[in-house]
Scaffold this active site. Structure first.
Site, PDB file in Angstrom:
ATOM      1  N   GLU A  70      39.090  32.696  32.389  1.00  0.00           N
ATOM      2  CA  GLU A  70      40.094  31.801  32.975  1.00  0.00           C
ATOM      3  C   GLU A  70      40.116  30.434  32.286  1.00  0.00           C
ATOM      4  O   GLU A  70      41.166  29.816  32.183  1.00  0.00           O
ATOM      5  CB  GLU A  70      39.926  31.683  34.499  1.00  0.00           C
ATOM      6  CG  GLU A  70      38.653  31.017  34.969  1.00  0.00           C
ATOM      7  CD  GLU A  70      38.305  31.352  36.426  1.00  0.00           C
ATOM      8  OE1 GLU A  70      38.852  32.316  36.981  1.00  0.00           O
ATOM      9  OE2 GLU A  70      37.466  30.627  37.001  1.00  0.00           O
ATOM     10  N   GLN A  76      31.581  28.760  50.219  1.00  0.00           N
ATOM     11  CA  GLN A  76      30.693  29.864  50.625  1.00  0.00           C
ATOM     12  C   GLN A  76      29.290  29.412  51.004  1.00  0.00           C
ATOM     13  O   GLN A  76      28.671  29.991  51.903  1.00  0.00           O
ATOM     14  CB  GLN A  76      30.679  30.929  49.523  1.00  0.00           C
ATOM     15  CG  GLN A  76      32.053  31.604  49.402  1.00  0.00           C
ATOM     16  CD  GLN A  76      32.154  32.644  48.305  1.00  0.00           C
ATOM     17  OE1 GLN A  76      31.174  32.942  47.636  1.00  0.00           O
ATOM     18  NE2 GLN A  76      33.345  33.175  48.109  1.00  0.00           N
ATOM     19  N   SER A  99      59.868  41.869  16.326  1.00  0.00           N
ATOM     20  CA  SER A  99      60.444  42.073  14.985  1.00  0.00           C
ATOM     21  C   SER A  99      59.359  41.945  13.919  1.00  0.00           C
ATOM     22  O   SER A  99      58.292  41.370  14.164  1.00  0.00           O
ATOM     23  CB  SER A  99      61.528  41.033  14.734  1.00  0.00           C
ATOM     24  OG  SER A  99      60.922  39.749  14.621  1.00  0.00           O
ATOM     25  N   TYR A 128      41.145  34.773  54.764  1.00  0.00           N
ATOM     26  CA  TYR A 128      42.343  35.606  54.813  1.00  0.00           C
ATOM     27  C   TYR A 128      43.386  35.027  53.860  1.00  0.00           C
ATOM     28  O   TYR A 128      44.516  34.723  54.232  1.00  0.00           O
ATOM     29  CB  TYR A 128      42.876  35.661  56.254  1.00  0.00           C
ATOM     30  CG  TYR A 128      43.783  36.827  56.522  1.00  0.00           C
ATOM     31  CD1 TYR A 128      43.284  38.125  56.535  1.00  0.00           C
ATOM     32  CD2 TYR A 128      45.159  36.648  56.742  1.00  0.00           C
ATOM     33  CE1 TYR A 128      44.110  39.207  56.784  1.00  0.00           C
ATOM     34  CE2 TYR A 128      45.990  37.726  56.997  1.00  0.00           C
ATOM     35  CZ  TYR A 128      45.459  39.001  57.018  1.00  0.00           C
ATOM     36  OH  TYR A 128      46.283  40.071  57.268  1.00  0.00           O
ATOM     37  N   GLU A 150      61.504  29.059  24.610  1.00  0.00           N
ATOM     38  CA  GLU A 150      60.706  29.626  23.512  1.00  0.00           C
ATOM     39  C   GLU A 150      59.210  29.679  23.809  1.00  0.00           C
ATOM     40  O   GLU A 150      58.544  30.625  23.423  1.00  0.00           O
ATOM     41  CB  GLU A 150      60.950  28.826  22.217  1.00  0.00           C
ATOM     42  CG  GLU A 150      62.365  28.934  21.685  1.00  0.00           C
ATOM     43  CD  GLU A 150      62.844  30.379  21.521  1.00  0.00           C
ATOM     44  OE1 GLU A 150      62.008  31.274  21.267  1.00  0.00           O
ATOM     45  OE2 GLU A 150      64.054  30.616  21.681  1.00  0.00           O
ATOM     46  N   GLN A 182      42.746  37.484  48.402  1.00  0.00           N
ATOM     47  CA  GLN A 182      41.934  38.698  48.461  1.00  0.00           C
ATOM     48  C   GLN A 182      41.692  39.145  49.903  1.00  0.00           C
ATOM     49  O   GLN A 182      41.748  40.335  50.205  1.00  0.00           O
ATOM     50  CB  GLN A 182      40.580  38.466  47.767  1.00  0.00           C
ATOM     51  CG  GLN A 182      40.673  38.297  46.257  1.00  0.00           C
ATOM     52  CD  GLN A 182      41.107  39.560  45.528  1.00  0.00           C
ATOM     53  OE1 GLN A 182      40.799  40.666  45.914  1.00  0.00           O
ATOM     54  NE2 GLN A 182      41.843  39.374  44.445  1.00  0.00           N
ATOM     55  N   GLY A 199      45.221  39.445  44.906  1.00  0.00           N
ATOM     56  CA  GLY A 199      45.289  40.158  46.166  1.00  0.00           C
ATOM     57  C   GLY A 199      46.612  40.896  46.395  1.00  0.00           C
ATOM     58  O   GLY A 199      46.614  42.024  46.893  1.00  0.00           O
ATOM     59  N   HIS A 212      33.566  37.633  43.717  1.00  0.00           N
ATOM     60  CA  HIS A 212      33.271  36.884  42.500  1.00  0.00           C
ATOM     61  C   HIS A 212      31.821  36.400  42.663  1.00  0.00           C
ATOM     62  O   HIS A 212      31.419  36.032  43.769  1.00  0.00           O
ATOM     63  CB  HIS A 212      34.248  35.715  42.366  1.00  0.00           C
ATOM     64  CG  HIS A 212      33.979  34.797  41.196  1.00  0.00           C
ATOM     65  ND1 HIS A 212      33.656  35.257  39.930  1.00  0.00           N
ATOM     66  CD2 HIS A 212      34.009  33.448  41.104  1.00  0.00           C
ATOM     67  CE1 HIS A 212      33.490  34.215  39.119  1.00  0.00           C
ATOM     68  NE2 HIS A 212      33.689  33.112  39.808  1.00  0.00           N
ATOM     69  N   ASP A 266      34.170  36.036  33.817  1.00  0.00           N
ATOM     70  CA  ASP A 266      35.326  35.647  34.616  1.00  0.00           C
ATOM     71  C   ASP A 266      35.647  34.167  34.396  1.00  0.00           C
ATOM     72  O   ASP A 266      36.802  33.791  34.166  1.00  0.00           O
ATOM     73  CB  ASP A 266      35.026  35.927  36.094  1.00  0.00           C
ATOM     74  CG  ASP A 266      36.235  35.737  36.994  1.00  0.00           C
ATOM     75  OD1 ASP A 266      37.036  36.678  37.103  1.00  0.00           O
ATOM     76  OD2 ASP A 266      36.382  34.648  37.578  1.00  0.00           O
TER      77      ASP A 266
HETATM   78  P1  NAD Z   1      42.177  31.874  48.905  1.00  0.00           P
HETATM   79  O1  NAD Z   1      42.077  30.443  48.569  1.00  0.00           O
HETATM   80  O2  NAD Z   1      43.450  32.607  48.642  1.00  0.00           O
HETATM   81  O3  NAD Z   1      41.860  32.090  50.469  1.00  0.00           O
HETATM   82  C1  NAD Z   1      40.777  31.486  51.086  1.00  0.00           C
HETATM   83  C2  NAD Z   1      40.717  31.853  52.568  1.00  0.00           C
HETATM   84  O4  NAD Z   1      39.505  31.336  53.117  1.00  0.00           O
HETATM   85  C3  NAD Z   1      41.847  31.278  53.409  1.00  0.00           C
HETATM   86  O5  NAD Z   1      42.225  32.256  54.335  1.00  0.00           O
HETATM   87  C4  NAD Z   1      41.169  30.120  54.142  1.00  0.00           C
HETATM   88  O6  NAD Z   1      41.764  29.863  55.366  1.00  0.00           O
HETATM   89  C5  NAD Z   1      39.779  30.671  54.323  1.00  0.00           C
HETATM   90  N1  NAD Z   1      38.747  29.659  54.540  1.00  0.00           N
HETATM   91  C6  NAD Z   1      38.580  28.493  53.887  1.00  0.00           C
HETATM   92  N2  NAD Z   1      37.504  27.841  54.370  1.00  0.00           N
HETATM   93  C7  NAD Z   1      36.972  28.641  55.334  1.00  0.00           C
HETATM   94  C8  NAD Z   1      35.844  28.543  56.204  1.00  0.00           C
HETATM   95  N3  NAD Z   1      35.045  27.479  56.168  1.00  0.00           N
HETATM   96  N4  NAD Z   1      35.621  29.562  57.082  1.00  0.00           N
HETATM   97  C9  NAD Z   1      36.404  30.644  57.134  1.00  0.00           C
HETATM   98  N5  NAD Z   1      37.489  30.797  56.320  1.00  0.00           N
HETATM   99  C10 NAD Z   1      37.758  29.807  55.443  1.00  0.00           C
HETATM  100  O7  NAD Z   1      40.936  32.610  48.209  1.00  0.00           O
HETATM  101  P2  NAD Z   1      40.976  33.826  47.153  1.00  0.00           P
HETATM  102  O8  NAD Z   1      41.705  33.397  45.932  1.00  0.00           O
HETATM  103  O9  NAD Z   1      41.357  35.070  47.866  1.00  0.00           O
HETATM  104  O10 NAD Z   1      39.430  33.892  46.744  1.00  0.00           O
HETATM  105  C11 NAD Z   1      38.455  34.488  47.588  1.00  0.00           C
HETATM  106  C12 NAD Z   1      37.331  35.017  46.718  1.00  0.00           C
HETATM  107  O11 NAD Z   1      37.844  36.061  45.893  1.00  0.00           O
HETATM  108  C13 NAD Z   1      36.716  33.985  45.779  1.00  0.00           C
HETATM  109  O12 NAD Z   1      35.352  34.258  45.654  1.00  0.00           O
HETATM  110  C14 NAD Z   1      37.437  34.254  44.466  1.00  0.00           C
HETATM  111  O13 NAD Z   1      36.686  33.843  43.341  1.00  0.00           O
HETATM  112  C15 NAD Z   1      37.556  35.767  44.535  1.00  0.00           C
HETATM  113  N6  NAD Z   1      38.603  36.377  43.715  1.00  0.00           N
HETATM  114  C16 NAD Z   1      39.888  35.923  43.767  1.00  0.00           C
HETATM  115  C17 NAD Z   1      40.882  36.538  43.018  1.00  0.00           C
HETATM  116  C18 NAD Z   1      42.332  36.093  43.108  1.00  0.00           C
HETATM  117  O14 NAD Z   1      43.152  36.698  42.453  1.00  0.00           O
HETATM  118  N7  NAD Z   1      42.713  35.097  43.901  1.00  0.00           N
HETATM  119  C19 NAD Z   1      40.562  37.628  42.190  1.00  0.00           C
HETATM  120  C20 NAD Z   1      39.243  38.105  42.186  1.00  0.00           C
HETATM  121  C21 NAD Z   1      38.284  37.464  42.952  1.00  0.00           C
END
Ligand code: NAD
Ligand code: MG
Length: 328
Positions: free
Chosen positions: A193, A85, A250, A24, A225, A27, A132, A106, A189
């Site tokens: 980055e 994951q 410009s 949570y 700047e 994303q 998100g 991702h 991706d």
């Molecule tokens: P984040 O770091 O913002 O959030 C991670 C969440 O996972 C937190 O709520 C945390 O409490 C929870 N968490 C951590 N360990 C856990 C566990 N063992 N069990 C259950 N929950 C757990 O993550 P994010 O940036 O939203 O990224 C999530 C996915 O989305 C990734 O695969 C990332 O590559 C992908 N993604 C992110 C973005 C972005 O803009 N942040 C964009 C596209 C894709």
């Protein structure tokens, strides 16, 4: 290029289905709230010891421990940090229903075989091309952030249909969903980055700042700047590409851009970009990052601290304290 829109989506396949969102953060919160507003049955899976638990509860969501949360779910979405994951999948796999769909935002964990899903599961990707906060904001305004879709494993024959329905649920189908593969999404991706968005840009900003300060210019003026004004340029590029930027800067700036830019990003920089891409493609980057994560991230923490201790950060914090609009 294959692009799907709302007209190609049939969300009926998700009626009466439970969608479990694991994580949570950036994303996870956006997806969970958008799906609820789209009328889906959403469960959020979190550790009760974690910081996000109270936040998801406060947002009125149905929150359970990951093991309980995945039970009965037709879709399980992995929205935790990529490095978590593998372990998380291992801890919930026995509780996931046969024929369920695993979704990722991702492709890292699947592409680099951190997660090797059971053969009876669908495995797909819906990757919003935005953070998100934007995914949530656009949805509430009746719009959506474009997404990428890919299918890695199609156990039931309708993995794509289910993934597209999910994309509609988070608002992405309103803006269009482009077909890709896990390999293409993951590798582009990571390259983006590293070479451009985060690594390339910040290194260029700091090098520009140091060049000006070492030459005797005031750090505050250098900050404006090379860091502050970047936003003005990025907004123009985001809204209208090179054409819009050239229209608003410009002629002097455009001439300097066209003559000096290739001196900064020269053959050496382009060769470095090719090396970075090769390390992503052959798995070297992933292997090193996983080893770093497993070791407790000592180099990560040291490099991060060095970034935060750089003089540009002190100058920037003082100057930004005078920018009232940053409070909103
Ligand atoms: P984040 O770091 O913002 O959030 C991670 C969440 O996972 C937190 O709520 C945390 O409490 C929870 N968490 C951590 N360990 C856990 C566990 N063992 N069990 C259950 N929950 C757990 O993550 P994010 O940036 O939203 O990224 C999530 C996915 O989305 C990734 O695969 C990332 O590559 C992908 N993604 C992110 C973005 C972005 O803009 N942040 C964009 C596209 C894709
Ligand atoms: Mg950097």
């Amino acid at each position: 290029m294959q692009m799907y829109s709302e007209a190609d989506v049939d969300t009926a396949c998700l009626a009466d289905c439970q969608i479990t969102v694991l994580g949570y953060g950036s994303q996870g919160r956006a997806h969970a709230l958008n799906l609820v507003d789209s009328g889906f049955d959403v469960v959020v899976g979190l550790r009760s010891s974690g910081a996000s638990w109270a936040k998801a509860k406060a947002d009125g969501l149905n929150v359970k421990e990951p093991n309980e949360a995945v039970k009965g779910a037709a879709i399980v979405v992995f929205l935790t940090p990529d490095m978590v994951q593998k372990e998380l999948y291992a801890s919930v796999v026995d509780d996931i229903d046969k024929g369920a769909t695993l979704l990722f935002a991702h492709g890292f964990a699947i592409h680099y075989k951190q997660v090797q899903p059971r053969a009876d599961l669908n495995v797909a990707l819906i990757a919003p091309k935005g953070p998100g906060g934007l995914v949530r904001r656009q949805y509430k305004e009746g719009r959506g952030v474009p997404c990428l879709v890919a299918v890695h494993q199609d156990a039931t024959g309708d993995a794509l249909k289910i993934a597209l329905a999910y994309a509609a649920g988070i608002g992405g189908a309103r803006a269009g969903v482009i077909a890709t593969t896990f390999a293409e999404e993951t590798e582009t991706d990571l390259f983006g980055e590293q070479a451009v968005l985060c690594g390339g840009v910040t290194e260029m900003i700091v090098a520009g700042f140091e060049t000006l300060v070492e030459a005797g210019y005031q750090p505050e003026v250098a900050y404006y700047e090379v860091m502050h004004e970047l936003k003005l340029i990025v907004d123009l590029l985001h809204e209208g590409g090179l054409k819009k930027m050239h229209k608003f800067i410009s002629d002097t700036a455009a001439w300097g851009d066209m003559t000096s830019g290739p001196l900064v990003i020269d053959a050496t920089s382009r060769a470095a970009m090719k090396d970075i891409l090769k390390n992503i493609q052959d798995g070297t980057f992933a292997r090193n990052w996983i080893a770093e994560s497993d070791a407790g991230m000592p180099n990560f923490k040291r490099s991060m601290q060095a970034d935060l201790d750089h003089p540009i950060e002190k100058v920037g914090a003082d100057l930004r304290a005078r920018m009232d609009w940053l409070d909103d």
